[in-house]
Design a protein around this motif. Structure first.
Motif, short mmCIF file in Angstrom:
data_model
loop_
_atom_site.label_atom_id
_atom_site.label_comp_id
_atom_site.label_asym_id
_atom_site.label_seq_id
_atom_site.Cartn_x
_atom_site.Cartn_y
_atom_site.Cartn_z
N ASN B 223 -16.41 -6.95 -8.40
CA ASN B 223 -17.23 -7.57 -7.35
C ASN B 223 -16.61 -7.37 -5.97
O ASN B 223 -17.29 -7.00 -5.01
CB ASN B 223 -17.35 -9.08 -7.67
CG ASN B 223 -18.06 -9.86 -6.57
OD1 ASN B 223 -17.56 -10.00 -5.47
ND2 ASN B 223 -19.24 -10.37 -6.87
N ILE B 224 -15.30 -7.60 -5.87
CA ILE B 224 -14.61 -7.47 -4.59
C ILE B 224 -14.67 -6.03 -4.08
O ILE B 224 -14.96 -5.77 -2.91
CB ILE B 224 -13.15 -7.97 -4.71
CG1 ILE B 224 -13.14 -9.49 -4.86
CG2 ILE B 224 -12.32 -7.54 -3.51
CD1 ILE B 224 -11.81 -10.08 -5.27
N LEU B 225 -14.43 -5.08 -4.96
CA LEU B 225 -14.46 -3.67 -4.59
C LEU B 225 -15.85 -3.24 -4.11
O LEU B 225 -15.98 -2.54 -3.10
CB LEU B 225 -14.11 -2.81 -5.80
CG LEU B 225 -12.70 -2.27 -5.90
CD1 LEU B 225 -12.57 -1.45 -7.16
CD2 LEU B 225 -12.32 -1.45 -4.67
N LYS B 227 -18.29 -5.04 -2.93
CA LYS B 227 -18.65 -5.65 -1.65
C LYS B 227 -17.83 -5.04 -0.51
O LYS B 227 -18.32 -4.88 0.60
CB LYS B 227 -18.47 -7.16 -1.71
CG LYS B 227 -19.56 -7.83 -2.53
CD LYS B 227 -19.38 -9.33 -2.59
CE LYS B 227 -20.47 -9.97 -3.44
NZ LYS B 227 -20.10 -11.35 -3.82
N PHE B 228 -16.57 -4.70 -0.79
CA PHE B 228 -15.75 -4.02 0.21
C PHE B 228 -16.39 -2.68 0.57
O PHE B 228 -16.57 -2.35 1.74
CB PHE B 228 -14.34 -3.81 -0.33
CG PHE B 228 -13.40 -3.15 0.66
CD1 PHE B 228 -12.74 -3.91 1.61
CD2 PHE B 228 -13.19 -1.78 0.63
CE1 PHE B 228 -11.87 -3.31 2.52
CE2 PHE B 228 -12.33 -1.18 1.53
CZ PHE B 228 -11.67 -1.94 2.48
N GLY B 229 -16.77 -1.93 -0.45
CA GLY B 229 -17.40 -0.63 -0.23
C GLY B 229 -18.67 -0.73 0.60
O GLY B 229 -18.91 0.06 1.51
N GLU B 230 -19.47 -1.76 0.30
CA GLU B 230 -20.71 -1.97 1.04
C GLU B 230 -20.47 -2.21 2.52
O GLU B 230 -21.34 -1.95 3.35
CB GLU B 230 -21.42 -3.22 0.51
CG GLU B 230 -22.29 -3.02 -0.70
CD GLU B 230 -22.85 -4.36 -1.16
OE1 GLU B 230 -22.74 -4.64 -2.35
OE2 GLU B 230 -23.35 -5.14 -0.32
N SER B 231 -19.30 -2.77 2.83
CA SER B 231 -19.03 -3.14 4.22
C SER B 231 -18.46 -2.00 5.04
O SER B 231 -18.31 -2.11 6.25
CB SER B 231 -18.06 -4.34 4.26
OG SER B 231 -16.74 -3.91 3.96
N VAL B 232 -18.13 -0.89 4.38
CA VAL B 232 -17.50 0.22 5.09
C VAL B 232 -18.42 0.83 6.17
O VAL B 232 -17.97 1.07 7.29
CB VAL B 232 -16.99 1.30 4.09
CG1 VAL B 232 -16.63 2.58 4.82
CG2 VAL B 232 -15.79 0.76 3.31
#
Lengths: 325, 325
Positions: B223-225, B227-232
């Protein structure tokens, strides 16, 4: 002797550091004396530079704890021991992260009240920087460990980045207090009652958005996230290449945009910025990326100086006393 | 009724799906009948579309399990129950992920041999796609759970992405078999002796590089990964904006490159690609992003059809029998 370009980049970085130091400090280069001397000969001599011999080298592929046992005369062990003995006020290395971490913890010992020393990484956000802690030192963490990472991270950012009363976020899978895994949910309770400037849970997307100054997670998540982030520029490069290959207009637009992209992509490369600090040990230990350039080595040395000047460890000790008392 | 744009986007997506279906399937829209009918009136009538009334709506802010108990006539519960009763061959929703997950697991039950149903996400890599599993369904995982995620992910990718004998990587903090946390180290042993096409540990940087077809992790990390990717993309947008503001040349180069950047950044938006499958339940349940567009809804419906046609669940059941027997 640490890093992919040792000893030459390390020596060059140290030379640059003392040149820019205005006489404030001296640097002892620890490692195989003949190899270091050979590098030093390329630069003007300086009274601020000396060499301490250590016959062995722990490389990036060595298993940290095994290597510390078998290579007792490694530059890491010798260097950290010199620091403990007061022959240096800080230790800086671009060597095997796990070995520096273990050697520093074992030889320097922990600051009173600290359960687990940690490393943190300063990463770029849309609006500035954020400190991700733990960045890979502790993979299985209890709630208390996560809490301490937040305390130490907050002190580090407050002292070194000049952020007044930094906000702390606990990395989780949702903003609500009910979201998390077993360890994070219990850690959340510790943060909530701590009186610290605790924001609450933050999600993966909040990191780069810069929602908080300190992001707390265990070292398993931290390591994976940091390495994922490092790989993003290469991903975009590949995608832009494919885009450019489609037609001449695309190719031209990518050509025009190239320098901008390079500038922007570089920002994700947090390791440009001069090493990560080991927090919670009785001393100053700064760990750099294996690929550290001379500039990165120089920055690490200046960061170590600042770490001392800002009294980070005294502040950590005081905080631990407060939260344990 | 699920998603930020329900019911209108959902209805529109369903209309598009039946229009393109060449009569292969029908869609029942589950939810508040008057609101759905109102949307349906905007489109030509179709015998492939019908409405099943459900008076209540579980929204994105509801706690999944509590909501399932208090809102017994929700579109999620009614829809999944219809699927179990054979009134539909699959269930598709852009609603509350946790609620769809719980309702599907509780109402449909698990495939024999599966300990924990999981969701996976197909994400872009430099060279193609990779399936990240678990994408957020199970936060605290035992080694056996991780192993099963790998088995189910491998079957899904083999059947749906046409990758022959997909390679499986276990997400960890180093490539060597000694690197990992407690759960991952034990899971590694299960994979090693499974006879599956197991690559070994992969690191955060290996995901976008496309080193393996299936990346296994617990749902907390996943989940964290994601969402992190989405924010790039948003991060780079902010950085490019700042770069452009510096001078006219920069501004021009960013203007020229804009369409290319948009194309490339969009690739990271894995949710464009039509929902994530719930694997391991006795049925077909596809979960979409809350922000799903009509196109995403349509793609989810086609994906559900394909999931059935490829016999994913039968393959999972056979594999579980093999690994349990």
């Amino acid at each position: 002797m640490g890093g992919d370009y040792a000893p030459y980049y390390v020596v060059e970085g140290a030379v640059q550091a003392v040149q820019e130091s205005q006489g404030r400090f001296a640097v002892t280069l620890v490692g195989q004396k003949d190899r270091i001397d050979e590098e030093l000969r390329k630069f003007p001599t300086s009274e601020q530079l000396s060499v301490a011999h250590a016959s062995e080298v722990i490389d990036m592929h060595d298993a940290p704890n095994a290597a510390l046992k078998t290579k007792r005369d490694s530059s890491i062990t010798v260097g950290v021991t010199m620091h403990r003995e007061g022959k240096g006020d800080a230790f800086v290395s671009a060597g095997n992260t796990g070995a520096v971490l273990s050697a520093s913890t074992l030889i320097l010992g922990r600051i009173k009240g600290v359960s687990r020393p940690t490393i943190g990484a300063l990463i770029p956000t849309e609006s500035g920087k954020c400190f991700l802690v733990d960045a890979g030192a502790n993979v299985d963490c209890r709630p208390r460990h996560l809490f301490e990472f937040g305390v130490m991270g907050s002190i580090y950012v407050g002292a070194m980045v000049n952020t007044e009363n930094p906000s702390i976020g606990l990395l989780s899978i949702g903003e609500e207090d009910i979201k998390g895994n077993e360890a994070s949910l219990e850690a959340l309770g510790l943060f909530r009652k701590s009186g610290l400037n605790f924001f609450g849970n933050v999600e993966g997307r909040d990191i780069l958005q810069g929602k908080v100054d300190v992001v707390v997670c265990d070292g398993f998540v931290g390591n994976i996230l940091l390495k994922f982030g490092e790989s993003v520029p290469s991903f975009f490069k590949a995608k832009f290449k494919r885009f450019a290959a489609k037609n001449v207009m695309n190719k031209l637009s990518v050509l025009v945009a190239r320098s901008g992209m390079r500038t922007v992509m570089k920002e994700l490369d947090y390791q440009e910025h001069g090493g990560v600090p080991l927090l919670g040990v009785n001393g100053v230990s700064i760990i750099g990326h294996g690929g550290s350039t001379p500039k990165a080595i120089k920055n690490m040395i200046f960061r170590a100086e600042e770490f001392i000047r800002r009294g980070v460890n005294t502040k950590i000790e005081e905080a631990m006393k407060r939260f344990n008392g």
